[in-house]
Design a protein around this motif. Structure first.
Motif, PDB file in Angstrom:
ATOM      1  N   VAL A 159       0.875  -1.165   0.000  1.00 17.39           N
ATOM      2  CA  VAL A 159       0.000   0.000   0.000  1.00 17.39           C
ATOM      3  C   VAL A 159       0.913   1.215   0.000  1.00 17.39           C
ATOM      4  N   TYR A 160       0.767   2.068  -1.010  1.00 12.81           N
ATOM      5  CA  TYR A 160       1.615   3.256  -1.087  1.00 12.81           C
ATOM      6  C   TYR A 160       0.796   4.442  -1.560  1.00 12.81           C
ATOM      7  N   ASP A 161       0.523   5.320  -0.625  1.00 17.17           N
ATOM      8  CA  ASP A 161      -0.168   6.565  -0.900  1.00 17.17           C
ATOM      9  C   ASP A 161       0.729   7.676  -0.372  1.00 17.17           C
ATOM     10  N   PRO A 162       1.343   8.477  -1.254  1.00 15.11           N
ATOM     11  CA  PRO A 162       2.270   9.504  -0.776  1.00 15.11           C
ATOM     12  C   PRO A 162       1.623  10.540   0.145  1.00 15.11           C
ATOM     13  N   ARG A 163       0.301  10.590   0.168  1.00 14.47           N
ATOM     14  CA  ARG A 163      -0.392  11.528   1.060  1.00 14.47           C
ATOM     15  C   ARG A 163      -0.599  10.957   2.465  1.00 14.47           C
ATOM     16  N   ALA A 164      -0.359   9.668   2.628  1.00 18.82           N
ATOM     17  CA  ALA A 164      -0.636   8.990   3.895  1.00 18.82           C
ATOM     18  C   ALA A 164       0.644   8.775   4.694  1.00 18.82           C
ATOM     19  N   SER A 165       0.484   8.607   5.986  1.00 15.79           N
ATOM     20  CA  SER A 165       1.644   8.351   6.856  1.00 15.79           C
ATOM     21  C   SER A 165       1.600   6.948   7.461  1.00 15.79           C
ATOM     22  N   ASP A 166       0.644   6.141   7.036  1.00 16.92           N
ATOM     23  CA  ASP A 166       0.498   4.801   7.620  1.00 16.92           C
ATOM     24  C   ASP A 166       0.607   3.698   6.569  1.00 16.92           C
ATOM     25  N   ASN A 167       1.379   3.944   5.533  1.00 15.75           N
ATOM     26  CA  ASN A 167       1.486   2.970   4.444  1.00 15.75           C
ATOM     27  C   ASN A 167       2.011   1.612   4.904  1.00 15.75           C
ATOM     28  N   GLU A 168       3.027   1.612   5.767  1.00 24.28           N
ATOM     29  CA  GLU A 168       3.594   0.332   6.205  1.00 24.28           C
ATOM     30  C   GLU A 168       2.591  -0.447   7.044  1.00 24.28           C
ATOM     31  N   GLU A 169       1.871   0.243   7.918  1.00 24.15           N
ATOM     32  CA  GLU A 169       0.855  -0.433   8.721  1.00 24.15           C
ATOM     33  C   GLU A 169      -0.217  -1.043   7.824  1.00 24.15           C
ATOM     34  N   ARG A 170      -0.670  -0.268   6.838  1.00 26.17           N
ATOM     35  CA  ARG A 170      -1.692  -0.771   5.919  1.00 26.17           C
ATOM     36  C   ARG A 170      -1.145  -1.894   5.056  1.00 26.17           C
ATOM     37  N   SER A 171       0.107  -1.773   4.636  1.00 28.43           N
ATOM     38  CA  SER A 171       0.739  -2.846   3.852  1.00 28.43           C
ATOM     39  C   SER A 171       0.811  -4.128   4.678  1.00 28.43           C
ATOM     40  N   ALA A 172       1.250  -4.000   5.935  1.00 26.57           N
ATOM     41  CA  ALA A 172       1.362  -5.176   6.805  1.00 26.57           C
ATOM     42  C   ALA A 172       0.001  -5.827   7.010  1.00 26.57           C
ATOM     43  N   LYS A 173      -1.032  -5.015   7.125  1.00 27.71           N
ATOM     44  CA  LYS A 173      -2.390  -5.554   7.325  1.00 27.71           C
ATOM     45  C   LYS A 173      -2.873  -6.304   6.085  1.00 27.71           C
TER      46      LYS A 173
END
Length: 189
Positions: A59-73
């Motif tokens: 998950v990679y959204d340059p506007r977001a700060s939780d990409n790694e958390e969302r990717s892990a989920k």
């Protein structure tokens, strides 16, 4: 329960559509393959590291700060559906979260993945310039002045570290990374 090795090809197939999204100029499948190559070329690639590499920027959204958390989920849910052992699934989750680059790695595998993820910083100047340009493309929505200020803070944060690369296997990239980062910082000012 499946072990990691038998999931490497399915993980790549699952991840590729995410990495093919049009807004990704740098955080794409080429980046994942570069991370995998950086580990493999040093004889360090394990199934857990390979799975985490495929999952770390899912998950990679340059506007977001939780990409790694969302990717892990998202990746963790897929791994559970594949009947991956819970212990290996948890290890992959921890590895993905280590790529937030907001705290020092706590295990050797975390350090290896973080160093491989950052290895572009120590690439030759031509490859680093292509990376730097691709990052700007991903943040095209940010006005130039704001981008310069934000990017300068990020680059300076790496330069402020005592060591950018924490494992001996990647330590050879340190000097070139510092040259690249200092040059990019100079261009931003």
């Amino acid at each position: 329960m499946k072990q990691g090795e038998e999931l490497l090809a399915p993980a790549e197939a699952f991840a590729l559509p995410f990495y093919a999204q049009p807004h990704r100029a740098y955080h794409n499948a080429d980046h994942v393959r570069a991370v995998l190559h950086a580990l493999d070329a040093r004889g360090l690639l394990t199934p857990a590291l390979a799975l985490a590499a495929w999952g770390h920027d899912l998950v990679y959204d340059p506007r977001a700060s939780d990409n790694e958390e969302r990717s892990a989920k998202v990746f963790g849910e897929w791994l559970r559906e594949q009947d991956l052992s819970p212990e290996l699934g948890e290890e992959v989750r921890r590895l993905i979260l280590a790529t937030r680059h907001d705290a020092p790695p706590t295990t050797r595998d975390e350090a290896l993945l973080v160093d491989a993820d950052l290895s572009i910083l120590g690439a030759d100047s031509r490859m680093f310039a292509a990376y730097d340009s691709a990052i700007r493309q991903e943040y095209a929505f940010v006005p130039e002045e704001a981008y310069r200020a934000g990017r300068a803070r990020v680059l300076q944060s790496f330069l402020d570290r005592e060591r950018i690369f924490t494992t001996p296997e990647f330590a050879g990239l340190e000097a070139q990374a510092r040259v690249n980062l200092a040059s990019a910082l100079e261009r931003l000012q």
